[in-house]
Motif scaffolding. Sequence first.
Motif, short mmCIF file in Angstrom:
data_model
loop_
_atom_site.label_atom_id
_atom_site.label_comp_id
_atom_site.label_asym_id
_atom_site.label_seq_id
_atom_site.Cartn_x
_atom_site.Cartn_y
_atom_site.Cartn_z
N GLU A 5 0.83 -1.21 0.00
CA GLU A 5 0.00 0.00 0.00
C GLU A 5 0.87 1.26 0.00
O GLU A 5 0.62 2.19 -0.76
CB GLU A 5 -0.94 0.02 1.22
N HIS A 8 2.60 1.63 -3.35
CA HIS A 8 1.66 2.13 -4.36
C HIS A 8 1.49 3.65 -4.22
O HIS A 8 1.51 4.36 -5.22
CB HIS A 8 0.32 1.42 -4.22
N LEU A 9 1.33 4.13 -3.00
CA LEU A 9 1.17 5.57 -2.77
C LEU A 9 2.41 6.37 -3.19
O LEU A 9 2.31 7.51 -3.63
CB LEU A 9 0.85 5.85 -1.30
N LYS A 34 8.56 12.29 -0.16
CA LYS A 34 7.23 11.65 -0.22
C LYS A 34 6.95 10.84 1.05
O LYS A 34 5.84 10.88 1.58
CB LYS A 34 7.13 10.74 -1.44
N LEU A 38 3.99 11.45 3.59
CA LEU A 38 3.05 10.37 3.83
C LEU A 38 2.86 10.11 5.32
O LEU A 38 1.75 9.92 5.80
CB LEU A 38 3.52 9.09 3.13
#
Length: 106
Positions: A5, A8-9, A34, A38
Amino acid sequence: MSQSEIAHLLGVSQSAYNKWEADQARPNSDNIVKLADLHEIDIYDLIGERAFIQNNTDTANGNIQGNVTINHSIPENIIDTFLKNQEDISKLLEIQSKLIETLLKK
């Protein structure tokens, strides 16, 4: 979140992300930013040390004056990319400010 997950992000493969967690590889500077975004943490908290020490910060005016000390335990290519990104962000913010000023005058 699972590794897949998060990967993917971030737009990377699960195996690449797994290598970061296993300390078998390092993410590039874009992916470090990133990851920090996140997880809603400061980039310096993510990498575990302060890359830059800024002296004489004038918080009232948002200016940083004085010397910048670079911690050389961080790979030079990451520091160079980070500094380039910061320059680009500064230029974009300047352009944005001018655009806002122009729009407010209308």
